[in-house]
Design an enzyme around this catalytic site. Structure first.
Site, PDB file in Angstrom:
ATOM      1  N   GLY A 113      55.356  62.901  34.558  1.00 41.26           N
ATOM      2  CA  GLY A 113      55.801  61.868  33.123  1.00 41.26           C
ATOM      3  C   GLY A 113      55.343  60.399  33.951  1.00 41.26           C
ATOM      4  O   GLY A 113      54.656  60.465  35.932  1.00 41.26           O
ATOM      5  N   GLY A 115      55.558  57.845  36.379  1.00 39.00           N
ATOM      6  CA  GLY A 115      56.857  57.467  37.475  1.00 39.00           C
ATOM      7  C   GLY A 115      56.741  56.763  37.441  1.00 39.00           C
ATOM      8  O   GLY A 115      57.779  55.882  37.592  1.00 39.00           O
ATOM      9  N   ARG A 116      55.524  55.745  37.885  1.00 42.54           N
ATOM     10  CA  ARG A 116      55.358  53.895  37.928  1.00 42.54           C
ATOM     11  C   ARG A 116      54.429  53.546  37.349  1.00 42.54           C
ATOM     12  O   ARG A 116      53.861  52.526  37.753  1.00 42.54           O
ATOM     13  CB  ARG A 116      55.297  53.923  39.323  1.00 42.54           C
ATOM     14  CG  ARG A 116      53.959  54.621  40.017  1.00 42.54           C
ATOM     15  CD  ARG A 116      53.601  55.068  41.029  1.00 42.54           C
ATOM     16  NE  ARG A 116      52.524  55.754  41.736  1.00 42.54           N
ATOM     17  CZ  ARG A 116      52.036  55.172  43.164  1.00 42.54           C
ATOM     18  NH1 ARG A 116      52.349  54.369  43.839  1.00 42.54           N
ATOM     19  NH2 ARG A 116      51.623  55.966  43.361  1.00 42.54           N
ATOM     20  N   LYS A 135      51.113  49.477  36.504  1.00 41.21           N
ATOM     21  CA  LYS A 135      51.102  50.464  37.823  1.00 41.21           C
ATOM     22  C   LYS A 135      52.349  50.083  38.667  1.00 41.21           C
ATOM     23  O   LYS A 135      51.174  49.299  39.272  1.00 41.21           O
ATOM     24  CB  LYS A 135      49.890  50.953  38.223  1.00 41.21           C
ATOM     25  CG  LYS A 135      50.409  52.285  38.792  1.00 41.21           C
ATOM     26  CD  LYS A 135      48.414  53.334  39.420  1.00 41.21           C
ATOM     27  CE  LYS A 135      49.053  54.083  40.419  1.00 41.21           C
ATOM     28  NZ  LYS A 135      48.184  55.769  40.286  1.00 41.21           N
ATOM     29  N   ASP A 147      60.648  55.198  43.106  1.00 45.95           N
ATOM     30  CA  ASP A 147      61.591  53.990  43.383  1.00 45.95           C
ATOM     31  C   ASP A 147      60.294  52.765  41.822  1.00 45.95           C
ATOM     32  O   ASP A 147      60.415  52.165  41.422  1.00 45.95           O
ATOM     33  CB  ASP A 147      61.647  52.665  44.283  1.00 45.95           C
ATOM     34  CG  ASP A 147      59.827  52.890  45.061  1.00 45.95           C
ATOM     35  OD1 ASP A 147      59.316  52.988  44.492  1.00 45.95           O
ATOM     36  OD2 ASP A 147      59.994  52.930  46.007  1.00 45.95           O
ATOM     37  N   ASP A 274      47.728  66.790  35.983  1.00 43.17           N
ATOM     38  CA  ASP A 274      49.089  65.571  35.019  1.00 43.17           C
ATOM     39  C   ASP A 274      47.329  64.635  35.312  1.00 43.17           C
ATOM     40  O   ASP A 274      47.913  63.768  35.405  1.00 43.17           O
ATOM     41  CB  ASP A 274      49.971  65.752  36.183  1.00 43.17           C
ATOM     42  CG  ASP A 274      49.896  65.939  37.700  1.00 43.17           C
ATOM     43  OD1 ASP A 274      49.891  66.730  37.794  1.00 43.17           O
ATOM     44  OD2 ASP A 274      50.102  65.218  37.997  1.00 43.17           O
ATOM     45  N   ASN A 275      46.601  64.525  36.583  1.00 44.84           N
ATOM     46  CA  ASN A 275      45.642  64.184  37.409  1.00 44.84           C
ATOM     47  C   ASN A 275      44.339  64.035  37.028  1.00 44.84           C
ATOM     48  O   ASN A 275      43.106  63.309  37.280  1.00 44.84           O
ATOM     49  CB  ASN A 275      45.376  63.818  38.148  1.00 44.84           C
ATOM     50  CG  ASN A 275      46.728  62.653  39.131  1.00 44.84           C
ATOM     51  OD1 ASN A 275      47.940  62.768  39.029  1.00 44.84           O
ATOM     52  ND2 ASN A 275      46.503  63.558  40.591  1.00 44.84           N
TER      53      ASN A 275
END
EC number: 2.7.7.-
Length: 521
Positions: A113, A115-116, A135, A147, A274-275
């Site tokens: 997903g 994530g950032r 992003k 994080d 996923d990319n």
């Protein structure tokens, strides 16, 4: 260092909620447009607020993307800075992150997903929708142990490369700007935070389809396919099997994209499913690199210990990824019996077959342009292959070799420009043998130096974003000087022009050999 400034400010809490702002162009952001991914519902997205940062500042801005969005020359307002740093949002905007899954380095990784990355809304200009994404704006439900932040180093690389690729004519997501902050972020060392504002008509990936297929959410998978076809591939809707038509469309787009990557010497570095963009865009710039000395086995990602994503393997990896997408789409074909499933699988495999034809044809067309061949002859593939073998045997700089070849003089065999090309090769006899064949090929189509050279100089860039160029901009930016980022952007926006600074188009310095990029880049 940039992150040393302002850390002691007691008035700012790191977990404070973003304020709301509704001035100038930022108020035009649409959070729920008719084509918005948010219309699919809570199974697809998670609303999440960005985490504010201290003392945001502009690092770099891209006028080309501002024009795509229809923004005026004065678009860099304070409210825009606060919005694009995740500190203040228009009242109507509800940011969100999407869930997807995928194969990473060939292994099923399960749920992943954004994530950032956070979607903050959409803008439409001249009939084109653009999704805006921050992003590095903080944690999302898909950050796992991360994080959610991006650092200045990686943000500069993504910002510059997405715009370099666009100028080279390679389909890509775009980058409007970078904002920075003294907020500290821990990677291999302590670095300062940055946020890239990315644009795309859609950020939907192969991994979105894989997620709902592998988790047996077939109704959601159907809704996703219908949404994508309706808004991004409407010509597929009338096909007997719209999903099969969609897969063939994606396969063809991906084949064209890979041919363009290979032709400019671009290595992605992390070609996980996923990319991979469903629109055939270059997506997610991490440990990418452009070839210096031509090495088909070049691995640009220090984390890729097995070399899965080496330069020469990229076309086959893309085909593998398309098979993973086909597997994900299988539940959408009618029938429940084993025979019906087998028939559906055969249809999907047949939809991938055009990749086998489109990629080599597109690659040869790209290389004909790079060699200045205006017509097509059966011997061209052998001529191209032997040229690439010659470059590989001597690790000749890929970009410089093609740029010098662009000035090849047919009318003057021993000219200075021909000698400059010849001097790249230690084995002069091997080059001379190939050059003789090349000369005969050009003569066969009555090629004229001036016209051919103009075409070749518009196909073979003088400047690509080599690692040492990006590193120079990063080092200055870490000291608070962002002028080199903006200067380099200006150069990369016109890659086929000779740059004012010769070093931008020169051989990489010796120290560049020690540069490494990894998944944290």
């Amino acid at each position: 260092m940039v992150f040393d400034r302002g850390l002691a400010s007691p008035q700012f809490a790191d977990n404070a909620a973003p304020k709301h702002a509704s001035t100038d162009w930022t108020a035009q952001l649409s959070a729920d447009a008719p084509a918005s991914y948010t219309r699919l519902g809570e199974a697809f997205i998670s609303p999440v607020m960005p985490e504010p940062v201290r003392d945001p500042h502009w690092v770099a801005a891209n006028p080309d993307c501002a024009a795509l969005l229809g923004l005026g020359a004065d678009w860099q307002t304070d409210s825009a800075l606060q919005l694009l740093s995740g500190n203040a949002l228009p009242a109507a905007v509800q940011p969100w992150a999407s869930v997807y899954s995928g194969h990473q380095f060939g292994v099923w990784a399960g749920q992943l997903g954004d994530g950032r990355a956070l979607q903050i809304g959409e803008l439409e200009h001249q009939g084109q929708r653009w999704e805006l994404q921050l992003k590095g704006a903080g944690r999302t439900p898909y950050s796992r142990m991360g994080d959610g932040r991006a650092v200045l180093r990686s943000s500069i690389r993504e910002f510059l490369c997405s715009e370099a690729m666009a100028a080279l004519g390679v389909p890509t997501t775009r980058a409007l700007c970078i904002t920075g902050s003294p907020h500290p972020v821990r990677r291999e060392e302590l670095e300062s935070a940055a946020i890239v504002t990315r644009l795309a008509p859609s950020f939907i990936r192969f991994g979105h389809f894989e997620h709902f297929s592998h988790s047996q959410q077939h109704q959601a998978l159907q809704e996703l396919a219908e949404h994508f076809i309706a808004h991004h591939a409407p010509e597929c809707a009338a096909a007997p099997q719209p999903v099969v038509a969609l897969l063939e469309k994606v396969a063809r787009q991906t084949a064209q994209l890979l041919a363009q990557w290979q032709a400019v010497g671009f290595c992605h570095g992390v070609m996980n499913t996923d990319n991979m963009s469903m629109l055939g865009l270059t997506l997610d710039y991490g440990p990418f690199g452009f070839l210096d000395g031509f090495n088909p086995g070049h691995i640009c990602n220090h984390s890729d210990s097995q070399g899965r994503y080496a330069y020469a393997r990229q076309p086959n990896v893309a085909f593998w990824n398309l098979h993973a997408l086909a597997q994900a789409l299988l539940p959408l074909l009618p029938g429940s019996s084993e025979a019906e499933r087998e028939a559906g699988g055969e249809q999907l495999l047949a939809a991938l077959e055009p990749y086998r034809e489109v990629f080599p044809a597109a690659m040869l067309a790209q290389m004909r342009a790079k060699l200045g061949l205006a017509s097509e002859q059966e011997s061209d593939r052998e001529l191209v292959d032997d040229w690439l073998r010659l470059l590989a045997a001597h690790r000749i700089d890929y970009t410089i070799a093609h740029r010098r070849l662009s000035r090849f003089e047919l009318a003057h065999e021993a000219s200075a420009v021909n000698e400059a090309l010849r001097d790249l090769f230690i084995d002069r006899a091997a080059f001379d043998a190939w050059a003789l064949r090349y000369r005969q090929r050009l003569q066969a189509e009555a090629s004229q130096d001036g016209e051919r050279q103009a075409r070749m100089l518009a196909s073979n860039p003088a400047v690509v974003l080599r690692n040492h160029l990006a590193e120079g901009a990063i080092r200055q930016a870490r000291d608070g000087d962002f002028n080199e980022v903006q200067r380099l952007l200006k150069v990369l926006r016109r890659p086929f022009d000779e740059p004012e600074q010769a070093g931008d188009a020169g051989f990489p310095p010796d120290w560049a050999q020690d540069l490494e990029v990894s998944c944290s880049s």
